[in-house]
Design a protein around this motif. Structure first.
Motif, PDB file in Angstrom:
ATOM      1  N   GLY A   1      38.190  39.557  31.114  1.00  0.00           N
ATOM      2  CA  GLY A   1      36.890  39.425  31.752  1.00  0.00           C
ATOM      3  C   GLY A   1      36.951  39.915  33.180  1.00  0.00           C
ATOM      4  N   THR A   2      35.799  39.900  33.853  1.00  0.00           N
ATOM      5  CA  THR A   2      35.707  40.245  35.272  1.00  0.00           C
ATOM      6  C   THR A   2      35.216  39.011  36.006  1.00  0.00           C
ATOM      7  N   TYR A   3      36.053  38.507  36.901  1.00  0.00           N
ATOM      8  CA  TYR A   3      35.800  37.232  37.574  1.00  0.00           C
ATOM      9  C   TYR A   3      35.411  37.495  39.027  1.00  0.00           C
ATOM     10  N   LYS A   4      34.160  37.256  39.340  1.00  0.00           N
ATOM     11  CA  LYS A   4      33.662  37.484  40.692  1.00  0.00           C
ATOM     12  C   LYS A   4      34.078  36.343  41.606  1.00  0.00           C
ATOM     13  N   VAL A   5      34.600  36.706  42.784  1.00  0.00           N
ATOM     14  CA  VAL A   5      34.956  35.694  43.779  1.00  0.00           C
ATOM     15  C   VAL A   5      34.271  36.046  45.093  1.00  0.00           C
ATOM     16  N   THR A   6      33.832  35.026  45.809  1.00  0.00           N
ATOM     17  CA  THR A   6      33.139  35.224  47.082  1.00  0.00           C
ATOM     18  C   THR A   6      33.910  34.637  48.256  1.00  0.00           C
TER      19      THR A   6
ATOM     20  N   MET B   1      37.289  40.295  41.069  1.00  0.00           N
ATOM     21  CA  MET B   1      36.432  41.216  41.816  1.00  0.00           C
ATOM     22  C   MET B   1      35.771  40.506  42.993  1.00  0.00           C
ATOM     23  N   SER B   2      36.083  40.938  44.202  1.00  0.00           N
ATOM     24  CA  SER B   2      35.459  40.350  45.388  1.00  0.00           C
ATOM     25  C   SER B   2      34.025  40.841  45.516  1.00  0.00           C
ATOM     26  N   SER B   3      33.189  39.986  46.095  1.00  0.00           N
ATOM     27  CA  SER B   3      31.774  40.337  46.263  1.00  0.00           C
ATOM     28  C   SER B   3      31.188  39.514  47.400  1.00  0.00           C
ATOM     29  N   GLY B   4      30.238  40.100  48.111  1.00  0.00           N
ATOM     30  CA  GLY B   4      29.511  39.336  49.115  1.00  0.00           C
ATOM     31  C   GLY B   4      29.933  39.611  50.543  1.00  0.00           C
TER      32      GLY B   4
ATOM     33  N   MET C   1      46.961  42.171  35.421  1.00  0.00           N
ATOM     34  CA  MET C   1      45.652  41.945  36.019  1.00  0.00           C
ATOM     35  C   MET C   1      45.287  43.071  36.984  1.00  0.00           C
ATOM     36  N   ILE C   2      44.025  43.102  37.371  1.00  0.00           N
ATOM     37  CA  ILE C   2      43.492  44.062  38.334  1.00  0.00           C
ATOM     38  C   ILE C   2      42.717  43.292  39.386  1.00  0.00           C
ATOM     39  N   VAL C   3      42.839  43.719  40.644  1.00  0.00           N
ATOM     40  CA  VAL C   3      42.015  43.181  41.724  1.00  0.00           C
ATOM     41  C   VAL C   3      41.107  44.299  42.204  1.00  0.00           C
ATOM     42  N   SER C   4      39.817  44.019  42.320  1.00  0.00           N
ATOM     43  CA  SER C   4      38.822  45.036  42.648  1.00  0.00           C
ATOM     44  C   SER C   4      37.822  44.498  43.666  1.00  0.00           C
ATOM     45  N   THR C   5      36.924  45.373  44.090  1.00  0.00           N
ATOM     46  CA  THR C   5      35.824  44.987  44.981  1.00  0.00           C
ATOM     47  C   THR C   5      34.501  45.445  44.382  1.00  0.00           C
ATOM     48  N   GLN C   6      33.436  44.814  44.838  1.00  0.00           N
ATOM     49  CA  GLN C   6      32.091  45.180  44.391  1.00  0.00           C
ATOM     50  C   GLN C   6      31.240  45.516  45.610  1.00  0.00           C
ATOM     51  N   GLY C   7      30.776  46.753  45.666  1.00  0.00           N
ATOM     52  CA  GLY C   7      29.910  47.161  46.769  1.00  0.00           C
ATOM     53  C   GLY C   7      30.660  47.284  48.082  1.00  0.00           C
ATOM     54  N   ALA C   8      29.902  47.226  49.178  1.00  0.00           N
ATOM     55  CA  ALA C   8      30.473  47.379  50.512  1.00  0.00           C
ATOM     56  C   ALA C   8      31.346  46.166  50.842  1.00  0.00           C
TER      57      ALA C   8
END
Length: 722
Positions: free
Chosen positions: A499-504, A524-527, A556-563
């Motif tokens: 899955g893709t787990y969003k973290v803020t 996936m970082s976001s915010g 595992m993979i660590v990613s970002t979302q947007g800016a």
């Protein structure tokens, strides 16, 4: 700073560029080499007789007349495998089909594994189910990941199993499943990792081999012995790129005179990593041609040629064991001109009862290209191997072997670069002293990815069961943190379902944690917390400064979302003992270019000629930081990647996404191992080592950003409190 011999000597070629770089001169030379294997790539069934006699070189090289080393038998363990029994709740977060299944058991699709039934169609159905990224109809995708699982058994295979993009083929490591080819088998490989497009006379692969990412095959026995020995059959066809691996596989081939079998065939790509493979018999145990690769712990018994290196830019071999073979490593490519092998580095290996350990064609001062055929040998043991290095063109012995036992400490052939160089050199030399803290015995430390195969299912705690959604939308920070804390306190292993787990906020991994992903689970970082370039924040933090202990993290993979201009994707603070270091295996960063990243063609298309920099495409501050307090860290098959193209786009459209830094190591104590690592497309640097020591770096691969327009990333990291 002290580094391993791989970086201390310039005879090797540790740096390589290019996912998409095409050099006509190189491509032409490669095509000529691949043409020699047409009988394998076009194999459509047995001939019933040997296709050809052995080449003159092979015929002239007889194995020493001694009692051969007996190959060990493959023993099955009856312990149940936790991954087969655990509840599977993984999901593909950005797949529009909400019922899409990530985990597939081939027996659910009708495979019997009884050694009688032809299971080819059932296995292929398990792989293809769900409108996946199929060869010939899709170039790449992250939205259709799959783990295809094989319980113990013998699976009869009559035609090639076609592997799909973003797929893991996994067998039970406690009783490895056998993929047994029928006598009438046809196809390029029992497993074909990249099918040649049927009917295409030009010989075009279905997937561009330099863009085949995120795949694994592990825990199998590939059995070709039912195929007539004179037939050009292959175990696995594996042209591939980064974040891929073959692990824990046994290849059984004919040892009869005139055998034409081969275990692994790699003819192109930009890899890559292989480890823990065993080969019995065959004309060639393996045939390797790829830009760069790290290969570790390969064992060969009774092959005519163990390793046939047909081309490369740079390969690193470690812990290779060659037994009862005619030739150990052949770099000659049939005395090709120009030479097509760039560089080979061979470490901590052995040749036993083998006539010629290494065949080369490099002649200093006259070879073309001038740097081709470079060879570096360090700590290589010989036992009843009369010739260590032989020149293929003339048959001259460049380095004598022994009828007894001996060890080659350091020997090389290539160009040596120094203030007055380059100078052509060939012969023994005094290599750098190996730091004791990097060694296990006399060899550099190594450890394969743990599969925890002897533990029961009760030893694992699922993050989905703990409340995380993994849907790419829900904020999973708290649920993930709670599960990690509870599992670590209870001595359990964290299982991060696909899955893709969003973290803020920052996700903290305490000492003592063991974390296992599934099909490259994504954090996936976001915010806004991660968006300030002047106040960078950590996405995944391992330990606090001053902590001592061990963490194990895999798949595992660590990613970002947007800016996310202030996002430091991974920071490692933890100090571990050098004798039992912490580890990261198959853990990658992926910044931009994938579904859900908001950093794709629609948002960050490349704009050649424009000087405008899009703030919305400033995607990360740094991929990974190994802090001053960190020590004792083993990284294997780790790819830190800022995307240069949109993986989901049919044309693989180029994008412009900005990341400030790649891998930054400033560990005071050091004792860091980088085995099969790659860092690409970061603005200021790919690898940066500062005020550190005792670093082992094997084949490291880099590529600079595909744009000259870079936003301002502060030259010195601002102070941040973690």
């Amino acid at each position: 700073m002290r580094f391993s011999a791989i970086l201390s000597l310039s005879l090797s070629l540790p740096f390589a560029l290019a996912e998409q770089l095409q050099i006509p001169f190189v491509q032409s030379a490669i095509a000529k080499q691949n043409a020699k294997f047409n009988k394998y790539t076009s194999y459509d069934g047995p001939t019933g007789t040997a296709l050809s006699a052995l080449s003159a070189t092979q015929a002239a090289v007889a194995r020493p007349k001694v009692n051969a080393i007996a190959a060990p038998k493959v023993a099955a363990v009856t312990t149940p495998y936790w991954y087969e029994a655990i509840t599977h709740q993984g999901k593909a977060a950005f797949n529009s089909n909400t019922g899409y299944t990530v985990f597939r058991n081939v027996q659910t699709y009708g495979a019997k594994g009884d050694g009688v039934t032809d299971d080819t169609a059932a296995i292929q159905k398990a792989i293809s189910d769900g409108n996946r990224c199929a060869p010939g109809s899709c170039q790449s995708s992250t939205t259709t990941p799959a783990v295809v699982y094989f319980p113990a058994g013998t699976y009869i295979i009559s035609t090639s199993i076609l592997d799909y993009y973003n797929t893991q083929l996994v067998g039970n490591p406690n009783a490895m499943p056998v993929l047994k080819a029928t006598a009438g088998f046809s196809g390029l490989g029992v497993i074909d990792g990249d099918q040649y497009i049927p009917g295409n006379a030009a010989g075009v692969l279905s997937y561009g081999s330099t863009n085949v990412f995120w795949r694994q095959v592990r825990n199998f026995i590939i059995d070709l012995t039912a195929i007539p020995s004179g037939s050009s059959a292959t175990g696995i066809h594996w042209p591939t790129a980064q974040a891929t691996s073959l692990q824990n596989i046994v290849f059984k081939m004919s040892s009869n005179k005139g055998t034409q079998h081969q275990g692994v065939y790699i003819e192109s790509g930009s890899g890559g990593f292989l480890n823990d493979l065993v080969f019995y018999g065959g004309l060639n145990g393996v045939v390797f041609g790829n830009q760069q690769f790290t290969v570790r712990n390969l064992t060969f018994y009774d092959s005519v040629t163990a390793i046939n290196q047909i081309w490369n830019w740079g390969w690193t071999y470690k812990s290779i064991s060659v037994n009862n073979c005619s030739v150990g490593l052949d770099m000659t490519n049939g005395n090709a001109s120009p030479l097509t092998v760039g560089s080979v580095t061979l470490l901590d290996s052995s040749f036993t009862n083998t006539a010629v350990a290494i065949l080369t064609d490099r002649v200093g001062g006259t070879s073309s290209p001038a740097t081709a055929g470079s060879l570096l040998i360090e700590n290589v043991a010989l036992s009843n191997t009369p010739i260590a290095v032989k020149l293929g063109t003339s048959g001259a012995t460049l380095l004598a072997g022994t009828s007894g036992t001996s060890t080659i400490a350091d020997w090389g052939s290539g160009n040596q670069y120094n203030p007055s160089g380059p100078t052509t050199t060939q012969g023994s030399f005094t290599g750098p002293t190996r730091p004791a803290s990097l060694l296990s015995g006399t060899k550099y430390y190594e450890r394969s990815k743990p599969q925890y195969n002897n533990l029961p299912t009760t030893s694992f705690r699922s993050v989905r069961t703990g409340g995380a959604k993994g849907d790419g939308t829900t904020d999973d920070t708290t649920a993930l943190q709670n599960t990690i804390n509870a599992a670590t306190a209870a001595g359990q292993i964290v299982f991060v379902d696909a899955g893709t787990y969003k973290v803020t906020k920052t996700l903290f991994i305490p000492k003592g944690s063991k974390i296992v992903g599934e099909s490259y689970s994504v954090i996936m970082s976001s915010g806004t917390y991660f968006s300030n370039i002047n106040a960078p924040q950590i996405v995944v933090q391992i330990g606090n400064a001053g902590d001592t202990g061990i963490v194990e993290w895999s798949d595992m993979i660590v990613s970002t979302q947007g800016a996310q201009a202030g996002a430091i994707l991974i920071k490692w603070n933890l100090a571990s003992p050098s004798a039992t270091p912490s580890g990261m295996w198959d853990v990658h960063t992926r910044i931009g270019g994938f579904a859900g990243s908001n950093l794709q063609k629609a948002q960050c298309a490349a704009t050649p000629g424009s000087t405008a920099i899009k703030a919305a495409c400033e995607a990360a501050y740094m991929s990974m930081h190994v802090a001053k307090s960190a020590a004792g860290l083993y990284l294997e098959n780790v790819w830190l990647w800022t995307a240069d193209h949109d993986v989901e786009d049919a044309g693989l459209a180029q994008i412009t996404v900005y990341t400030g830094r790649g891998l930054y190591i400033e560990s005071t104590a050091g004792n860091i191992w980088l085995v099969g690592t790659a860092v690409e497309h970061h603005a200021r640097y790919q690898y940066q080592l500062q005020s550190t020591t005792n670093i082992f770096m094997g084949q490291i691969q880099t590529e600079t950003p595909c744009t000259s327009l870079l936003p301002f990333f502060p030259s010195h990291p601002p102070h941040y409190h973690h």
